[in-house]
Design an enzyme around this catalytic site. Sequence first.
Site, PDB file in Angstrom:
ATOM      1  N   ASP A  11       0.862  -1.185   0.000  1.00 35.29           N
ATOM      2  CA  ASP A  11       0.000   0.000   0.000  1.00 35.29           C
ATOM      3  C   ASP A  11       0.895   1.231   0.000  1.00 35.29           C
ATOM      4  O   ASP A  11       1.637   1.459   0.952  1.00 35.29           O
ATOM      5  CB  ASP A  11      -0.907  -0.027   1.237  1.00 35.29           C
ATOM      6  CG  ASP A  11      -2.146   0.817   1.044  1.00 35.29           C
ATOM      7  OD1 ASP A  11      -2.058   1.832   0.351  1.00 35.29           O
ATOM      8  OD2 ASP A  11      -3.204   0.449   1.590  1.00 35.29           O
ATOM      9  N   ASP A 105      -2.510   2.206  -6.328  1.00 34.56           N
ATOM     10  CA  ASP A 105      -1.554   2.285  -5.213  1.00 34.56           C
ATOM     11  C   ASP A 105      -1.553   1.055  -4.318  1.00 34.56           C
ATOM     12  O   ASP A 105      -0.995   1.087  -3.229  1.00 34.56           O
ATOM     13  CB  ASP A 105      -1.838   3.525  -4.368  1.00 34.56           C
ATOM     14  CG  ASP A 105      -3.113   3.387  -3.551  1.00 34.56           C
ATOM     15  OD1 ASP A 105      -4.055   2.739  -4.047  1.00 34.56           O
ATOM     16  OD2 ASP A 105      -3.163   3.904  -2.437  1.00 34.56           O
ATOM     17  N   GLU A 106      -2.156  -0.029  -4.758  1.00 35.60           N
ATOM     18  CA  GLU A 106      -2.309  -1.179  -3.873  1.00 35.60           C
ATOM     19  C   GLU A 106      -2.239  -2.472  -4.664  1.00 35.60           C
ATOM     20  O   GLU A 106      -2.771  -2.554  -5.773  1.00 35.60           O
ATOM     21  CB  GLU A 106      -3.694  -1.082  -3.238  1.00 35.60           C
ATOM     22  CG  GLU A 106      -3.742  -1.362  -1.771  1.00 35.60           C
ATOM     23  CD  GLU A 106      -5.165  -1.308  -1.286  1.00 35.60           C
ATOM     24  OE1 GLU A 106      -5.721  -2.370  -0.995  1.00 35.60           O
ATOM     25  OE2 GLU A 106      -5.721  -0.192  -1.227  1.00 35.60           O
TER      26      GLU A 106
END
Length: 470
Positions: A11, A105-106
């Site tokens: 993350d 973003d993950e």
Amino acid sequence: MRPVPSILHLDMDAFFASVEQASKPSLRGKPVIVGGLGARGVVSTASYEARRFGVHSAMAMAQARRLAPNAAYLIPRFELYRQVSDEVMALLRELSPLVEPLSLDEAFVDLAAGPYGEALATEGAELARAVAEDLREDIRTKVGLTASVGLSTTKFLAKIASEQAKPDGLVLIEAGREREVLDTLSVRALPGVGPATEETLRRAGLTQIREVAALPQEELVHLLGRAHGAGVHALALGLDDRPVVAERDAKSVSVEDTFEVDLLDRDHIVTELERLADRCVRRLRAAGRSGRTVVVKIRRFDFSTLTRSETLPAPTDDSLVIAQMARRLLDSVELLGGIRLLGVGVTGLADWTQEDLFAQALREGLEEDAADEAAGEAAGEEEAREDAAYGGPAGPRAFHPGGEPKARRWAPGQDVEHTEFGHGWVQGSGVGRVTVRFETPNSPIGRVRTFAVDDPALSTAGALPLLGGV
DNA sequence: TCTGGGGTCCTAGGACCC
DNA sequence: TCTGGGGTCCTAGGACCC
């Protein structure tokens, strides 16, 4: 459940805001808020400095401005975020072919399926920890950002771990300690438990995961329904055999706009609907897909939301067909009182298009409109270039009751180039002026200069990579 | 100055079919 | 003129996630 914590969840910390700080030296260490800047905007990401004022994702921008009036407010630059995300995902793929991105973003990574798989089976948790620390170091030095990593034996626990690791940390939950960790958490930590389910559970006297885990499965199914109840119950017990899945084809494509001011006039609404249908078709085609079901979405002045959909016998990617279906669906809706949002989507996606007889017939029946159609498509391309110049979808379009042309706008955060001063970004604009700070990711903090909004020396520019030419 | 945009999955009722 | 049962598709809505 695997014996080694080989599922990794990555993350990126405050991703959009961190990218902005990395590319704008003057914003490092300062509160930065990225999101829609219009009257109806919401916060996409707040930097950790801004979170100290109570600002968080999904908050109304107006409220953020009250809480943190001195923060930097920026429009999102999705193209740049996508580039940076690609660099991060490439680093993850060095660890395993099984990388499952959840968003820009993950991502989940299954380390057991990669080059460390075998060693992991014998060396266990300490090797997993070392691999993850190397990854974080790589992201720091090669991408220029910080990331938090969780490691555990299931997806759910890996995600819990990365949550506990934030910001800029690493947490590993060892095999056998899953229940121990879950026993400390609120039901809200369970994926699939949002505000509504939380309230249902609370009314049944359940607020902690450990209380849900103690219940017989049937009681949960009774409370939450078949699939949801069984799923939540299993997760509460730490049972999660969901595999990490790499490629997943999109199942729908949609676009929507919330307008600065409610739209009242039906003709105006139809015009916006056609624009949206066009944008949706361009995205559909860019993805090389076609679809069978067209969906129109409407949010009324009072925030009530409805959808209308219709399914074709065969998939299409034809702009005329899709636009006409959208218009017909809109015709079936009462618009009294005005609408704040309009959307067009296509689902039932296929990779192929059968010979599109329906589209052919429609085009033949509309031959006399061919000239209009060509003009419409040219306008669509114009709009695409405009979007690109703003660094991606710039959110709601300005409201033009009389349909007057949109003036050149300088949005805060946008990249610009000046013939004399070089690369910079817009800090703000108003009353015929635009303020630009001239700095780049690798420069010292730059100086601010002000220009007339129509200064010919100033033009829009593309984003610069974060670390001198990655 | 209340409440974005792009998705996924599930449910439920009616149509339709065998 | 007491009316089955199950599977699948379509439509609409809602919860949830980032």
